[in-house]
Design an enzyme around this catalytic site. Structure first.
Site, mmCIF file in Angstrom:
data_model
loop_
_atom_site.group_PDB
_atom_site.id
_atom_site.type_symbol
_atom_site.label_atom_id
_atom_site.label_comp_id
_atom_site.label_asym_id
_atom_site.label_seq_id
_atom_site.Cartn_x
_atom_site.Cartn_y
_atom_site.Cartn_z
ATOM 1 N N ARG A 59 7.662 6.036 -5.212
ATOM 2 C CA ARG A 59 8.196 6.694 -6.389
ATOM 3 C C ARG A 59 7.054 7.384 -7.118
ATOM 4 O O ARG A 59 5.905 6.907 -7.091
ATOM 5 C CB ARG A 59 8.878 5.682 -7.317
ATOM 6 C CG ARG A 59 9.928 4.818 -6.636
ATOM 7 C CD ARG A 59 11.102 5.618 -6.134
ATOM 8 N NE ARG A 59 11.941 6.101 -7.232
ATOM 9 C CZ ARG A 59 12.911 6.973 -7.088
ATOM 10 N NH1 ARG A 59 13.165 7.487 -5.905
ATOM 11 N NH2 ARG A 59 13.634 7.358 -8.121
ATOM 12 N N HIS A 108 10.080 15.754 -1.873
ATOM 13 C CA HIS A 108 10.917 14.558 -1.949
ATOM 14 C C HIS A 108 11.998 14.590 -0.865
ATOM 15 O O HIS A 108 13.187 14.406 -1.147
ATOM 16 C CB HIS A 108 11.551 14.422 -3.330
ATOM 17 C CG HIS A 108 11.961 13.002 -3.653
ATOM 18 N ND1 HIS A 108 11.947 12.499 -4.922
ATOM 19 C CD2 HIS A 108 12.393 11.988 -2.859
ATOM 20 C CE1 HIS A 108 12.344 11.240 -4.915
ATOM 21 N NE2 HIS A 108 12.625 10.911 -3.660
#
Length: 325
Positions: free
Chosen positions: A240, A288
């Site tokens: 993350r 991502h």
């Protein structure tokens, strides 16, 4: 569990899409439309908010749940759930579930393996040579066999274990940092305990982060951790964005302590166009997309969780709100 069943007074269970960054109806609507007994609405189309019993979500707004007092189930469309757990409007009694998709884990493992090879074989040098039209084979002179290159893994859940098995099958010794003791796969050494992350980092020529985001793991990729790693080691950041202290990585790269980095997640997404990561010669950026979950996998996960909750059972994919995973 505060509510024993999800079933309303009619045969149709109603839900809502809640997201600030993706068109969830466009992505998942066709698959969900084939599910009898389920009906999902866009927030503006909800006829009666009190009848909404579940939500399909990704990065919901802070007040996203306020309009729906009877939500029992919140299904996140991916593995990361930190943004939902921190949401101030999340009902206390709602069960939060995430997707456990073996295909998604396989996709992630292939992505991680590609970057392991990228750093192991110094592939960036070859691209530079191609640009200059230079037949450069100097990199091969310093190539170490995989058996001498340790790959460390932070996180050993579904994603982590799949990555570990894949990388180990390529001949790399794998160390996996975990909170607790337990079994491990062939070719993988499990390191547990309070200092496991630093122990693994200190021995890793290539370090892969796939940790969940919790209060304990926020900012875990920092100057102290980089200093503990072997000089010139590589970082593959698939966890993350808030795991990484970005200024610390830039400093470690510029000083040569970290030899290269592959980054798929960031504190701010999309990554601002003026961010120094874009132009740093030792950083590889992807937007991502290390793994993706199919609409059918999300649909299957949602239906399974609804059925389990309706039967008075704890859904298999329930997230522990205390640990964050």
């Amino acid at each position: 569990m505060t509510r024993a069943a999800l079933k309303p007074d009619t045969d149709v269970i109603e839900g809502v899409y809640l997201c600030t960054s993706l068109d969830l109806p466009d992505l998942f609507g066709p698959a969900l439309a084939c599910q009898p007994g389920l009906r999902l609405y866009k927030p503006d189309d909800v006829p009666d908010p009190s009848r909404i019993r579940f939500a399909l979500v990704w990065r919901p707004a802070d007040n996203a749940f306020d309009a729906y007092p009877n939500i029992d189930l919140v299904q996140v469309i991916a593995a990361g759930v930190d943004g939902v757990l921190r949401n101030p409007s999340l009902p206390d009694g709602a069960v939060v579930t995430r997707v456990h998709d073996t295909e998604q884990a396989t996709i992630m493992a292939g992505f991680a393996a590609w970057h392991v090879v990228w750093h192991h074989r110094h592939m960036g040098n070859y691209l530079d040579a191609q640009k200059s039209r230079t037949w450069d084979r100097t990199t091969i002179k310093t190539l170490r066999p995989p058996s001498e290159v340790t790959v460390g893994l932070l996180g050993y859940g579904l994603m982590g274990r799949t990555i570990a098995r894949t990388v180990a099958s390529m001949g790399f010794p794998v160390l996996a940092a975990t909170r607790t003791e337990g079994d491990s796969d062939p070719g993988v050494t499990r390191v547990s305990g309070a200092d496991a992350v630093k122990q693994v980092a200190a021995q890793s020529d290539i370090l892969i982060n796939i940790l969940p985001l919790t209060s304990d793991t926020r900012d875990i990729l920092n100057a102290d951790l980089f200093a503990a790693m072997p000089s010139g080691a590589a970082l593959i950041q698939l966890g993350r964005g808030p795991h990484l202290v970005e200024a610390d990585l830039l400093e470690a790269l510029d000083e040569g302590q970290i030899g290269g980095a592959s980054l798929d997640v960031f504190r701010q997404e999309p990554l601002p166009s003026d961010h120094p990561f874009w132009t740093h010669p030792r950083i590889v950026i992807t937007p991502h997309e290390a793994s993706v979950t199919s609409p059918q996998a999300v649909t299957d996960a949602l239906v399974r969780s609804i059925r389990e909750l309706d039967a008075g059972e704890r859904p298999t994919a329930t997230v522990d709100k205390t640990t964050g995973y």
